[in-house]
Design a protein around this motif. Structure first.
Motif, mmCIF file in Angstrom:
data_model
loop_
_atom_site.group_PDB
_atom_site.id
_atom_site.type_symbol
_atom_site.label_atom_id
_atom_site.label_comp_id
_atom_site.label_asym_id
_atom_site.label_seq_id
_atom_site.Cartn_x
_atom_site.Cartn_y
_atom_site.Cartn_z
ATOM 1 N N LEU A 1 0.874 -1.171 0.000
ATOM 2 C CA LEU A 1 0.000 0.000 0.000
ATOM 3 C C LEU A 1 0.911 1.221 0.000
ATOM 4 C CD1 LEU A 1 -3.028 0.599 0.020
ATOM 5 C CD2 LEU A 1 -2.942 0.635 2.520
ATOM 6 N N VAL A 2 1.017 1.909 -1.136
ATOM 7 C CA VAL A 2 2.010 2.953 -1.304
ATOM 8 C C VAL A 2 1.347 4.301 -1.558
ATOM 9 C CG1 VAL A 2 3.736 1.333 -2.187
ATOM 10 C CG2 VAL A 2 2.232 2.515 -3.791
ATOM 11 N N GLY A 3 2.044 5.353 -1.162
ATOM 12 C CA GLY A 3 1.540 6.708 -1.339
ATOM 13 C C GLY A 3 2.228 7.633 -0.366
ATOM 14 N N GLU A 4 2.046 8.940 -0.563
ATOM 15 C CA GLU A 4 2.691 9.921 0.294
ATOM 16 C C GLU A 4 2.071 9.929 1.682
ATOM 17 O OE1 GLU A 4 1.479 14.095 -0.814
ATOM 18 O OE2 GLU A 4 0.562 12.978 -2.464
ATOM 19 N N SER A 5 2.738 10.586 2.609
ATOM 20 C CA SER A 5 2.206 10.718 3.970
ATOM 21 C C SER A 5 0.851 11.414 3.939
ATOM 22 C CB SER A 5 3.179 11.527 4.838
ATOM 23 O OG SER A 5 4.413 10.862 4.965
ATOM 24 N N GLY A 6 -0.092 10.899 4.742
ATOM 25 C CA GLY A 6 -1.425 11.477 4.801
ATOM 26 C C GLY A 6 -2.386 10.957 3.760
ATOM 27 N N SER A 7 -1.981 9.952 3.007
ATOM 28 C CA SER A 7 -2.855 9.435 1.951
ATOM 29 C C SER A 7 -3.899 8.452 2.463
ATOM 30 C CB SER A 7 -2.013 8.762 0.854
ATOM 31 O OG SER A 7 -1.242 7.694 1.382
ATOM 32 N N GLY A 8 -3.769 8.008 3.719
ATOM 33 C CA GLY A 8 -4.765 7.104 4.298
ATOM 34 C C GLY A 8 -4.291 5.679 4.464
ATOM 35 N N LYS A 9 -3.007 5.430 4.241
ATOM 36 C CA LYS A 9 -2.483 4.058 4.312
ATOM 37 C C LYS A 9 -2.623 3.491 5.731
ATOM 38 C CE LYS A 9 1.679 5.154 3.038
ATOM 39 N NZ LYS A 9 1.512 6.628 3.160
ATOM 40 N N SER A 10 -2.082 4.204 6.703
ATOM 41 C CA SER A 10 -2.124 3.713 8.083
ATOM 42 C C SER A 10 -3.552 3.654 8.613
ATOM 43 C CB SER A 10 -1.263 4.599 8.992
ATOM 44 O OG SER A 10 0.105 4.514 8.628
ATOM 45 N N MET A 11 -4.400 4.598 8.206
ATOM 46 C CA MET A 11 -5.794 4.562 8.641
ATOM 47 C C MET A 11 -6.510 3.328 8.111
ATOM 48 S SD MET A 11 -6.788 6.830 10.739
ATOM 49 C CE MET A 11 -6.335 8.435 11.419
ATOM 50 N N THR A 12 -6.125 2.884 6.928
ATOM 51 C CA THR A 12 -6.706 1.650 6.392
ATOM 52 C C THR A 12 -6.369 0.465 7.292
ATOM 53 O OG1 THR A 12 -6.569 2.498 4.128
ATOM 54 C CG2 THR A 12 -6.775 0.115 4.392
ATOM 55 N N LEU A 13 -5.113 0.402 7.748
ATOM 56 C CA LEU A 13 -4.724 -0.674 8.664
ATOM 57 C C LEU A 13 -5.472 -0.564 9.988
ATOM 58 C CD1 LEU A 13 -0.848 -1.091 8.249
ATOM 59 C CD2 LEU A 13 -2.719 -2.016 6.876
ATOM 60 N N LYS A 14 -5.653 0.647 10.480
ATOM 61 C CA LYS A 14 -6.371 0.834 11.742
ATOM 62 C C LYS A 14 -7.810 0.330 11.630
ATOM 63 C CE LYS A 14 -3.700 4.834 13.367
ATOM 64 N NZ LYS A 14 -3.200 4.249 14.629
ATOM 65 N N CYS A 15 -8.427 0.535 10.467
ATOM 66 C CA CYS A 15 -9.800 0.049 10.268
ATOM 67 C C CYS A 15 -9.841 -1.478 10.252
ATOM 68 C CB CYS A 15 -10.375 0.608 8.968
ATOM 69 S SG CYS A 15 -10.737 2.385 9.029
ATOM 70 N N ILE A 16 -8.822 -2.097 9.671
ATOM 71 C CA ILE A 16 -8.756 -3.566 9.664
ATOM 72 C C ILE A 16 -8.651 -4.088 11.093
ATOM 73 C CG2 ILE A 16 -7.395 -5.564 8.947
ATOM 74 C CD1 ILE A 16 -6.554 -3.940 6.470
ATOM 75 N N LEU A 17 -7.832 -3.432 11.900
ATOM 76 C CA LEU A 17 -7.618 -3.863 13.274
ATOM 77 C C LEU A 17 -8.749 -3.445 14.210
ATOM 78 C CD1 LEU A 17 -3.825 -3.038 13.553
ATOM 79 C CD2 LEU A 17 -4.815 -5.301 13.905
ATOM 80 N N GLY A 18 -9.554 -2.480 13.779
ATOM 81 C CA GLY A 18 -10.605 -1.975 14.644
ATOM 82 C C GLY A 18 -10.091 -1.015 15.691
#
Length: 284
Positions: free
Chosen positions: A38-55
């Motif tokens: 999952l690639v992209g610049e900072s603030g693109s939503g990558k880490s938030m996507t993982l947080k949603c997976i983990l709840g």
């Protein structure tokens, strides 16, 4: 294995009540044993996507859509079901290994307590398993490392410890959130090689979050390019490198660091993928 459909994340300012949509209908699919970058610049939503997976999305946030792991919708699951899945099926490697360990407890407690809680292993058996896991990630002086506190180990050594902890529960899905950001280039390469080896040896699926296209191409089967909370395109490293579909992806490719000035003969191979993501590296 993992299916994300129309994932929308909205955060709410607790003081003003203002709503801000962070993810705008992301859709992804991950197969068993596959690594997705999952690639992209900072603030693109990558880490938030993982947080949603983990709840573990921000407090007060609203998550819509579907995140399904082996048939279980994680967004609709009860707290007990989520805790069981996190203990047995999901593992996170964060970008700052120092933040993953309790600074006042030795490494041994970090590894052994996790296995004892999740697997009900006796302490002696858990310690033996912890030493074996450390050997698998390239640590030979296991007795010293197990007895060490986090501040006594280098960043690269700590990240190896965190990887050992992540695979200790034999998860189905490994979430790696920029696990090499705080490491020097040489240690980055070593950690990426360890992750790739662990994934293949244990049959793990993995989502590898990074802003570095070349790094992702070296370890992932497919790449998903993300910008401003949206997934713009998904493809193999070769497809993304040779036939980018969006101007943003082309800009990411152009932003890769080169050793020589633009137009230099040494860069011609890189422009064709020779130095920055050959087929051999993509398949490694």
């Amino acid at each position: 294995m993992l299916n994300i459909e129309d994932l929308v994340l909205t955060v709410v300012d607790p003081e003003t009540g203002q709503e801000t949509e962070i993810l705008h209908g992301s859709t992804l699919a991950l197969r068993q044993g596959e690594a997705l970058g999952l690639v992209g610049e900072s603030g693109s939503g990558k880490s938030m996507t993982l947080k949603c997976i983990l709840g573990i999305e921000p407090s007060g946030a609203r998550v819509e859509g579907r995140v399904e792991l082996d048939g279980t919708d994680l967004l609709a699951a009860s707290g007990d079901v989520l805790r069981r899945i996190r203990a047995n099926d999901l593992a996170l490697i964060a970008q700052n290994p120092h933040g993953a360990l309790n600074p006042v407890l030795p490494v041994e407690r970090f590894l052994i307590e996790g296995m004892s809680d999740a697997r009900n292993l006796p302490k002696a058996e858990a310690r033996e398993r912890a030493a074996e896991l450390l050997r698998q990630v390239g640590i030979t002086d296991t007795d010293r490392v197990l007895a060490s506190y986090p501040h006594q180990l280098s960043g690269g050594m700590l990240q190896r410890v965190v990887i050992a902890g992540a695979i200790s529960g034999e998860p189905k899905l490994l979430l790696a959130d920029e696990p090499t950001t705080a490491l020097d280039v040489t240690t980055q390469a070593e950690v990426v090689a360890i992750l790739d080896e662990m994934r293949r040896e244990h049959g793990l699926s993995m989502i590898f979050v990074t802003h570095d296209l070349d790094l992702a191409a070296a370890v992932c089967d497919r790449l998903a390019v993300m910008k401003d909370g949206e997934i713009l395109e998904v493809g193999t490293p070769e497809e993304i490198r040779d036939h980018p579909k969006t101007d943003y992806t082309r800009a990411l490719m152009a932003a890769r660091p080169m050793l020589y000035p633009e137009g230099h003969e040494a860069n011609r191979g890189a422009d064709r993928g020779g130095d920055h993501g050959t087929n051999e590296e993509a398949d490694a």
